[in-house]
Design an enzyme around this catalytic site. Structure first.
Site, PDB file in Angstrom:
ATOM      1  N   VAL A 272      62.868  10.455  63.414  1.00  0.00           N
ATOM      2  CA  VAL A 272      62.632  11.182  64.668  1.00  0.00           C
ATOM      3  C   VAL A 272      63.807  10.899  65.602  1.00  0.00           C
ATOM      4  O   VAL A 272      64.226   9.738  65.719  1.00  0.00           O
ATOM      5  CB  VAL A 272      61.334  10.693  65.365  1.00  0.00           C
ATOM      6  CG1 VAL A 272      60.983  11.604  66.536  1.00  0.00           C
ATOM      7  CG2 VAL A 272      60.170  10.595  64.391  1.00  0.00           C
TER       8      VAL A 272
ATOM      9  N   THR B 187      65.101   9.675  68.481  1.00  0.00           N
ATOM     10  CA  THR B 187      64.712   8.868  69.640  1.00  0.00           C
ATOM     11  C   THR B 187      65.794   7.810  69.882  1.00  0.00           C
ATOM     12  O   THR B 187      66.614   7.533  68.990  1.00  0.00           O
ATOM     13  CB  THR B 187      63.382   8.110  69.412  1.00  0.00           C
ATOM     14  OG1 THR B 187      63.610   7.083  68.427  1.00  0.00           O
ATOM     15  CG2 THR B 187      62.253   9.009  68.958  1.00  0.00           C
TER      16      THR B 187
ATOM     17  N   TYR C  40      60.165  -4.601  58.431  1.00  0.00           N
ATOM     18  CA  TYR C  40      59.645  -3.382  59.061  1.00  0.00           C
ATOM     19  C   TYR C  40      58.680  -2.667  58.110  1.00  0.00           C
ATOM     20  O   TYR C  40      57.587  -2.264  58.502  1.00  0.00           O
ATOM     21  CB  TYR C  40      60.816  -2.469  59.433  1.00  0.00           C
ATOM     22  CG  TYR C  40      60.432  -1.214  60.184  1.00  0.00           C
ATOM     23  CD1 TYR C  40      60.074  -1.263  61.533  1.00  0.00           C
ATOM     24  CD2 TYR C  40      60.439   0.037  59.560  1.00  0.00           C
ATOM     25  CE1 TYR C  40      59.739  -0.106  62.228  1.00  0.00           C
ATOM     26  CE2 TYR C  40      60.105   1.193  60.248  1.00  0.00           C
ATOM     27  CZ  TYR C  40      59.758   1.115  61.583  1.00  0.00           C
ATOM     28  OH  TYR C  40      59.429   2.262  62.279  1.00  0.00           O
TER      29      TYR C  40
ATOM     30  N   SER D 244      57.729   4.692  56.543  1.00  0.00           N
ATOM     31  CA  SER D 244      58.193   3.420  55.973  1.00  0.00           C
ATOM     32  C   SER D 244      57.054   2.427  55.752  1.00  0.00           C
ATOM     33  O   SER D 244      57.288   1.318  55.263  1.00  0.00           O
ATOM     34  CB  SER D 244      59.247   2.796  56.886  1.00  0.00           C
ATOM     35  OG  SER D 244      60.280   3.709  57.115  1.00  0.00           O
TER      36      SER D 244
ATOM     37  N   ASP E 235      54.950  -7.168  77.570  1.00  0.00           N
ATOM     38  CA  ASP E 235      55.442  -7.406  76.208  1.00  0.00           C
ATOM     39  C   ASP E 235      54.211  -7.341  75.313  1.00  0.00           C
ATOM     40  O   ASP E 235      53.280  -8.156  75.466  1.00  0.00           O
ATOM     41  CB  ASP E 235      56.115  -8.784  76.118  1.00  0.00           C
ATOM     42  CG  ASP E 235      56.699  -9.027  74.719  1.00  0.00           C
ATOM     43  OD1 ASP E 235      56.189  -8.444  73.735  1.00  0.00           O
ATOM     44  OD2 ASP E 235      57.652  -9.816  74.628  1.00  0.00           O
TER      45      ASP E 235
HETATM   46  N1  LIG Z   1      62.215   7.122  65.650  1.00  0.00           N
HETATM   47  C1  LIG Z   1      61.853   7.115  64.388  1.00  0.00           C
HETATM   48  O1  LIG Z   1      62.561   7.650  63.518  1.00  0.00           O
HETATM   49  C2  LIG Z   1      60.544   6.479  63.971  1.00  0.00           C
HETATM   50  C3  LIG Z   1      60.075   6.726  62.678  1.00  0.00           C
HETATM   51  C4  LIG Z   1      58.872   6.161  62.273  1.00  0.00           C
HETATM   52  C5  LIG Z   1      58.151   5.357  63.146  1.00  0.00           C
HETATM   53  N2  LIG Z   1      58.642   5.130  64.394  1.00  0.00           N
HETATM   54  C6  LIG Z   1      57.838   4.268  65.268  1.00  0.00           C
HETATM   55  O2  LIG Z   1      57.546   4.977  66.448  1.00  0.00           O
HETATM   56  C7  LIG Z   1      57.304   4.051  67.500  1.00  0.00           C
HETATM   57  C8  LIG Z   1      58.079   4.462  68.725  1.00  0.00           C
HETATM   58  O3  LIG Z   1      59.461   4.414  68.418  1.00  0.00           O
HETATM   59  P1  LIG Z   1      60.540   5.385  69.095  1.00  0.00           P
HETATM   60  O4  LIG Z   1      61.382   5.879  67.994  1.00  0.00           O
HETATM   61  O5  LIG Z   1      59.897   6.315  70.035  1.00  0.00           O
HETATM   62  O6  LIG Z   1      61.419   4.267  69.839  1.00  0.00           O
HETATM   63  P2  LIG Z   1      61.950   4.087  71.345  1.00  0.00           P
HETATM   64  O7  LIG Z   1      62.882   2.931  71.311  1.00  0.00           O
HETATM   65  O8  LIG Z   1      62.444   5.393  71.882  1.00  0.00           O
HETATM   66  O9  LIG Z   1      60.623   3.674  72.120  1.00  0.00           O
HETATM   67  C9  LIG Z   1      59.994   2.443  71.858  1.00  0.00           C
HETATM   68  C10 LIG Z   1      59.500   1.880  73.164  1.00  0.00           C
HETATM   69  O10 LIG Z   1      58.811   0.660  72.863  1.00  0.00           O
HETATM   70  C11 LIG Z   1      59.160  -0.289  73.844  1.00  0.00           C
HETATM   71  N3  LIG Z   1      59.002  -1.641  73.301  1.00  0.00           N
HETATM   72  C12 LIG Z   1      59.677  -2.204  72.279  1.00  0.00           C
HETATM   73  N4  LIG Z   1      59.277  -3.468  72.101  1.00  0.00           N
HETATM   74  C13 LIG Z   1      58.316  -3.704  73.028  1.00  0.00           C
HETATM   75  C14 LIG Z   1      57.520  -4.814  73.352  1.00  0.00           C
HETATM   76  N5  LIG Z   1      57.622  -5.986  72.692  1.00  0.00           N
HETATM   77  N6  LIG Z   1      56.629  -4.703  74.364  1.00  0.00           N
HETATM   78  C15 LIG Z   1      56.500  -3.544  75.043  1.00  0.00           C
HETATM   79  N7  LIG Z   1      57.247  -2.457  74.793  1.00  0.00           N
HETATM   80  C16 LIG Z   1      58.138  -2.535  73.794  1.00  0.00           C
HETATM   81  C17 LIG Z   1      60.617   0.010  74.192  1.00  0.00           C
HETATM   82  O11 LIG Z   1      60.979  -0.514  75.465  1.00  0.00           O
HETATM   83  C18 LIG Z   1      60.632   1.536  74.154  1.00  0.00           C
HETATM   84  O12 LIG Z   1      60.365   2.093  75.417  1.00  0.00           O
HETATM   85  C19 LIG Z   1      57.686   2.676  66.933  1.00  0.00           C
HETATM   86  O13 LIG Z   1      56.503   2.000  66.535  1.00  0.00           O
HETATM   87  C20 LIG Z   1      58.534   3.014  65.729  1.00  0.00           C
HETATM   88  O14 LIG Z   1      58.515   1.997  64.756  1.00  0.00           O
HETATM   89  C21 LIG Z   1      59.816   5.680  64.832  1.00  0.00           C
END
Ligand SMILES: NC(=O)c1ccc[n+]([C@@H]2O[C@H](COP(=O)([O-])OP(=O)(O)OC[C@H]3O[C@@H](n4cnc5c(N)ncnc54)[C@H](O)[C@@H]3O)[C@@H](O)[C@H]2O)c1
Length: 262
Positions: free
Chosen positions: A184, A186, A151, A140, A59
């Site tokens: 993105v 995801t 956020y 953001s 975590d």
């Molecule tokens: N998807 C989007 O549109 C987007 C846009 C801008 C920024 N982001 C950022 O990109 C990053 C990755 O996001 P994503 O979209 O790939 O999401 P995702 O949910 O596909 O992947 C995030 C991963 O982080 C892990 N995680 C979450 N909380 C955790 C914790 N406390 N300890 C350890 N692991 C933890 C989850 O288990 C997951 O595997 C994030 O920081 C998110 O804020 C995403």
């Protein structure tokens, strides 16, 4: 093979952007420690990649666990060159409706964890003679979204904290940069959007490129920033957002005029 002989930690490496990044770093010769809460996906990815990949369930809000992870990575692979603070979570809530616990959880996962990761890893980078840090912020963090108070605050914090890292550790030969993705595709983002009829179309129209990014497009920029190709770049916050943050938010007259002429 830009990462041959390099050792990287990727938090949130089991899914989405982090997963694409792990695959990219590994494909370019790097050794990668995947750090994530999701044991099934994370250990599955490490097993798929085989040699030069490992998984640690963690975590990222736990500073002691991050310090142990850094030591385990250094012991296993011989040092640490690259850190990707990428784990994150979203949270909708207007200020009057948001509990302090929810606010604190979002700040802890998105911002505190970036500090804790850097605190754990920087001494290892100094011992190695340098390194590179890439923090996943967000579009953001550059501007505000309706209703994403905690956020937006956390991601803006990541951007300015990255600048602090960059100036404080330039003389240690450590570079620090942030990436600022727009939407993105995801597991964090897409299912929630698609649960509301019509929202995906509306959201894609907000992006000048008219589409969401693929995780690989974000990973490519993060990999560039971590590589020696970016040896002159530190303290930057790079939008990877299809033009989203280049837009003032004012109406699209070209689309309006085209609609009128039909
Ligand atoms: N998807 C989007 O549109 C987007 C846009 C801008 C920024 N982001 C950022 O990109 C990053 C990755 O996001 P994503 O979209 O790939 O999401 P995702 O949910 O596909 O992947 C995030 C991963 O982080 C892990 N995680 C979450 N909380 C955790 C914790 N406390 N300890 C350890 N692991 C933890 C989850 O288990 C997951 O595997 C994030 O920081 C998110 O804020 C995403």
């Amino acid at each position: 093979m830009r990462f041959a002989g390099k050792v990287a930690i990727v938090t949130g490496g089991a899914s989405g952007i982090g997963r694409a990044l792990v695959q990219r770093l590994h494909a370019e010769g790097g050794s990668v420690m995947i750090a994530d809460l999701d044991e099934a996906q994370g250990s599955g990815l490490a097993a798929e990649l085989g040699e030069r990949a490992a998984f640690c369930r963690i975590d990222v809000t736990d500073g002691d666990a991050l310090a142990a992870l850094a030591q385990e990575t250094a012991d296993r692979f011989g040092g640490i060159d690259l850190l990707f603070n990428n784990a994150g979570m979203g949270c909708y809530g207007l200020t009057p409706d948001l509990s302090l616990d929810d606010w604190r959880r979002v700040i802890a996962v998105n911002l505190d964890a970036v500090f804790l990761g850097c605190r754990a890893v920087i001494p290892h980078m100094v011992a190695r003679g340098g390194g590179a840090i890439v923090n996943t912020a967000s579009a953001s963090g550059l501007a505000a979204d309706y209703g994403f108070t905690a956020y937006n605050a956390a991601k803006a914090g990541v951007i300015n904290y990255t600048r602090c890292l960059a100036i404080d550790h330039a003389r240690d030969n450590i570079r620090a940069n942030a990436i600022c993705p727009g939407p993105v595709d995801t597991p964090l983002f897409t299912p929630g959007v698609e649960a509301m009829p019509g929202l995906r179309d509306e959201w894609e129209r907000c992006v000048p490129a008219q589409r969401f990014a693929r995780p690989e497009e974000i990973a490519a920029v993060a990999a560039f920033l971590a590589s020696d190709d970016a040896s002159g770049v530190t303290g930057a916050a790079i939008p990877v957002d299809g033009g989203l943050t280049a837009h003032t938010g004012q109406p699209d007259l070209r689309a309006r005029m085209a609609a009128h002429s039909e």
